[in-house]
Design a protein around this motif. Structure first.
Motif: not given
Length: 817
Positions: A489-490, A555-560, A602-605
């Motif tokens: 997806l990403i 693992q699923v949450l980071v790309p989302l 890192d994904a959140c920031m």
């Protein structure tokens, strides 16, 4: 029309573009052969010699006195004496002349031999012997020979000489001679089939016409005789020079032979698709030169693609050499690998290879060569189609039709699931999945940009709504498949917006490749904008639910989380749905503290930093406030852990003075508590490092400058604890604290660059902070080196952070001076 005398040179006629047509040159040469065969054959010898770069003219006297072998030896000796052209007439690209006088010679040279075959076939001159010509002149002939034998003997002799150019000229002529004969046999075979169909239709009539039937029968017999005679000549020419030249020391000659026999197999399969001829292709698959291997595998590919009936004639060959074709997937030449992939794809589509045998092809989607990735991508649809039909229980060709036939929606659903399963089995790395998506983008773009389909699959929980879209009730989405789908997806979102997922080989490594941007047309730009809007519309409805469902799976949450930065925030403002985006930002903040993985942090920031830098004013203020709250919470957590650690150490010191006997009883529980505290410390330091890696202080976050001193002091305390109590946990915490302290100091320098000279930036105070930091880190490094409690790589990490600080702090030195 210009007439040629006895001194005419065929080489000059073919090399000159302004002379007569090649067909006329061939017709006039045959006329001269009819009147004076010795002169005509001497002209052919001279043409071969000069085409091989030898400046030698074969006269009638030479022809009468020497045999074919003698003429070849004479030409070779003359060439070795230095009597040759600097340029190769058959390779104009290697010419040293600025005029390129031989640019079209190879084309006209091969066309001349083709015209010779056509003219002789029309006149029956190939079977014309010397006996009849000599009798007209009143002379006797002891050994009559046909024209075809004369030409093939001539080519066989010259193709065996030591000079490479002479061998190449004779081999090219011989291969063209056989190619022309194959075309004649093909035409005769078509004529025979036509006559046979006409004869069968005539015989089926109630009252067949005997004269017409007899004429068709005679034409059929003549066509069959012509085919038989042509095949005999093909076999003779093949045995005279192909069987020797296909193993020539020159790889260009070997590749030319293999390329030609592959073309002959496509044109005349009933004659050439036998083990006697196929073995030459099989042997050449193991040639040491990549050009020959490429010619062999490309010829096989063309034969397989020409007709499905060819596979039935090649069962023995396939059983013997199919393993070698699979091995060629690891060939050193990318062109050979690409051709091998396409060949295996044709065999898989024909049912010769199973799905399991095609697994190595899937891994080539990750190959560094673009040609190999493209070839592997062209085979994937056949493999995916096979899996879709297997899931749908739709029978293949030759079996009765099943009851279940996939609709368009079900087909898209199953196709995406097949790609996801393939991707999950192939890899779990983002870079590898990006390579897969980039390779398959041209073929499956419509499926990769079906955002609602992807979100709906991720939202499935095994209910009936999920099963009604699937083709089998046992289809489910496990964690690994969900991880692969979220990464797809990403990557699809990035690719739909025009981003390059895989750097081009032509610009990779160039110092300016990061500054180069792909040129897009207006229609491409409009398509990218449309895809961006569709993705935002689908995400506004489904993305929050998908993120909530998979919030516990890192693992699923980071790309989302990463896809949030690709949303078109104007849609939230235009539709007055700012609160919905605020809920997403709040969810991201919660995930920052819920997970201890650096990747999630890192994904959140990264998302918050993206919105702060490029969002509208309302969204910038919203994310800036969230970032400020995150910093305050992290700073408070670090302060509490540092204070608790100080109190615990003070209590231990006090207790050790009064009760030494009880110290041993408290060792074990105290060690467990120490490990837990330092685990909490490392998580807090990871969050601080992640925050400082993306958010620049203090410009976007006003009001937190006062926290600098407290955070800096706590970080120095963590580093200095290594000196007092060296341990593995404290060393890791000290490394993280060193990096965070260095980034804090560097960011203060960066923020001071834009300040005026009369600002409140205290250079002296900043210099003192750097000195304290350097001294504390140096003491910690010495302590670790002396105690041998950690690896030297950790010390190197300290040194890297200090070096980074020194580089950025040059501004302070220049300003102070």
């Amino acid at each position: 029309m210009q007439r040629h005398d006895s001194r005419v040179c065929l080489f000059d006629l073919l090399a000159d573009d302004n002379q007569l047509a090649v067909e006329i040159v061939a017709s006039e040469w045959l006329a001269r052969y009819t009147s004076n065969w010795k002169l005509a054959l001497a002209e052919l010898y001279t043409l071969l010699a000069k085409a091989g770069s030898c400046i030698f003219t074969v006269t009638v006297q030479d022809f009468e006195q020497l045999s074919a072998e003698g003429i070849g030896a004479r030409v070779l000796s003359d060439m070795m004496a230095g009597n040759f052209l600097d340029d190769n007439p058959l390779d104009f690209q290697s010419t040293k002349s600025a005029k390129w006088q031989f640019k079209h010679f190879r084309t006209t040279y091969l066309e001349f031999w083709d015209s010779i075959v056509k003219v002789c076939d029309d006149n029956g001159a190939f079977n014309m012997g010397r006996q009849s010509q000599e009798n007209n002149e009143g002379e006797a002939v002891d050994n009559p020979t046909t024209l075809f034998d004369c030409i093939t003997d001539m080519l066989a002799v010259f193709s065996s000489l030591r000079a490479r150019r002479l061998r190449l000229a004779a081999t090219e002529a011989g291969l063209q001679l056989i190619s022309s004969l194959v075309q004649n046999a093909k035409v005769a075979a078509n004529t025979r089939d036509l006559k046979q169909r006409q004869l069968d239709a005539e015989r089926k009539k109630n009252r067949p016409n005997r004269s017409i039937a007899k004429s068709l029968h005679d034409g059929l017999a003549n066509a069959q005789n012509s085919i038989r005679n042509t095949e005999t000549m093909i076999q003779g020419a093949f045995n005279k020079f192909f069987t020797h030249r296909f193993r020539d020391i020159d790889p260009s000659i070997r590749s030319a032979c293999i390329h030609s026999i592959g073309q002959w197999m496509c044109d005349l399969p009933l004659f050439f698709l036998s083990d006697f001829y196929l073995k030459y292709l099989g042997w050449s698959l193991n040639d040491k030169d990549s050009r020959v291997r490429l010619a062999a595998i490309s010829s096989l590919l063309h034969v397989y693609q020409a007709s499905s009936e060819n596979l039935a004639l090649m069962d023995t060959f396939n059983a013997r050499f199919i393993f070698r074709i699979c091995e060629m997937l690891s060939d050193a030449d990318s062109r050979v690998v690409a051709s091998a992939v396409k060949t295996l794809g044709v065999l898989h589509g024909s049912g010769v290879l199973s799905r399991q045998d095609m697994e190595p092809v899937v891994t080539l989607l990750l190959d560094e060569d673009a040609e190999v990735r493209s070839a592997a991508a062209s085979v994937i649809p056949c493999m995916v189609r096979w899996e879709v039909l297997r899931d749908a229980d739709v029978p293949t060709r030759g079996s009765p039709r099943g009851k279940n036939k996939p609709t368009d929606k079900q087909g898209r659903f199953s196709t995406l699931l097949a790609i996801v399963r393939m991707t999950a089995d192939l890899c779990d790395s983002r870079a590898r999945i990006a390579s897969v998506v980039d390779s398959l983008w041209t073929i499956y773009r419509d499926i990769f940009t079906d955002w609602n389909l992807m979100f709906s699959i991720l939202l499935n929980d095994g209910t009936d709504d999920f099963e009604q879209h699937s083709l089998k009730s046992n289809v489910c989405l496990n964690s690994s498949h969900a991880t692969a789908l979220s990464n797809v997806l990403i990557c699809s979102v990035r690719r739909a917006r025009g981003e390059e997922l895989v750097k081009s080989d032509s610009i990779c490594g160039h110092p300016m490749h990061l500054l180069s941007k792909r040129q897009v047309t207006r229609s491409q730009c409009e398509a990218q904008c449309h895809a961006h809007e569709l993705f935002t519309q689908a995400s506004m409805i489904l993305l929050p639910s998908v993120m909530c469902k998979w919030k516990s799976d890192e693992q699923v949450l980071v790309p989302l989380i990463e896809v949030v930065q690709h949303l078109k925030l104007e849609h939230y403002s235009l539709r007055h749905r700012e609160e919905d985006f605020g809920a997403i930002v709040k969810f991201i903040t919660e995930m920052f503290f819920l997970h201890s993985s650096k990747r999630v942090m890192d994904a959140c920031m990264d998302v918050l930093c993206k919105v702060i830098g490029e969002g509208t004013f309302h969204f910038r203020e919203m994310c800036a406030q969230c970032s400020k709250d995150i910093l305050l919470v992290v700073a408070k957590s670090i302060g509490e852990i540092v204070g608790s650690d100080r109190s615990e150490r003070a209590r231990e010191v006090t207790q050790s003075k009064f009760d030494k006997s009880g110290e041993e009883n408290d060792v074990t529980p105290q060690k467990k508590n120490d490990e837990f505290d330092h685990l909490q410390m490392q998580i807090a330091l990871l969050r601080l490092n992640s925050f400082l890696s993306f958010i620049l202080l203090p410009i976007p976050l006003t009001g937190v400058v006062s926290k600098y001193d407290d955070i800096h002091k706590n970080l120095l305390t963590i580093i200095s604890d290594v000196v007092n109590v060296p341990s593995h946990f404290r060393a890791n915490s000290a490394a993280l604290a060193t990096r965070a302290a260095a980034m804090l100091l560097v960011q203060r320098v960066v923020s001071a660059v834009g300040e005026t000279s009369d600002s409140d930036f205290d250079v002296g105070k900043y210099t003192t902070m750097i000195a304290d930091f350097m001294e504390t880190v140096a003491a910690a490094c010495r302590s670790l080196m002396e105690s041998n409690t950690c690896n030297r790589l950790l010390v190197k990490a300290f040194a890297a952070s200090v070096t980074n600080l020194v580089v950025y702090s040059q501004f302070v030195t220049d300003r102070k001076s």
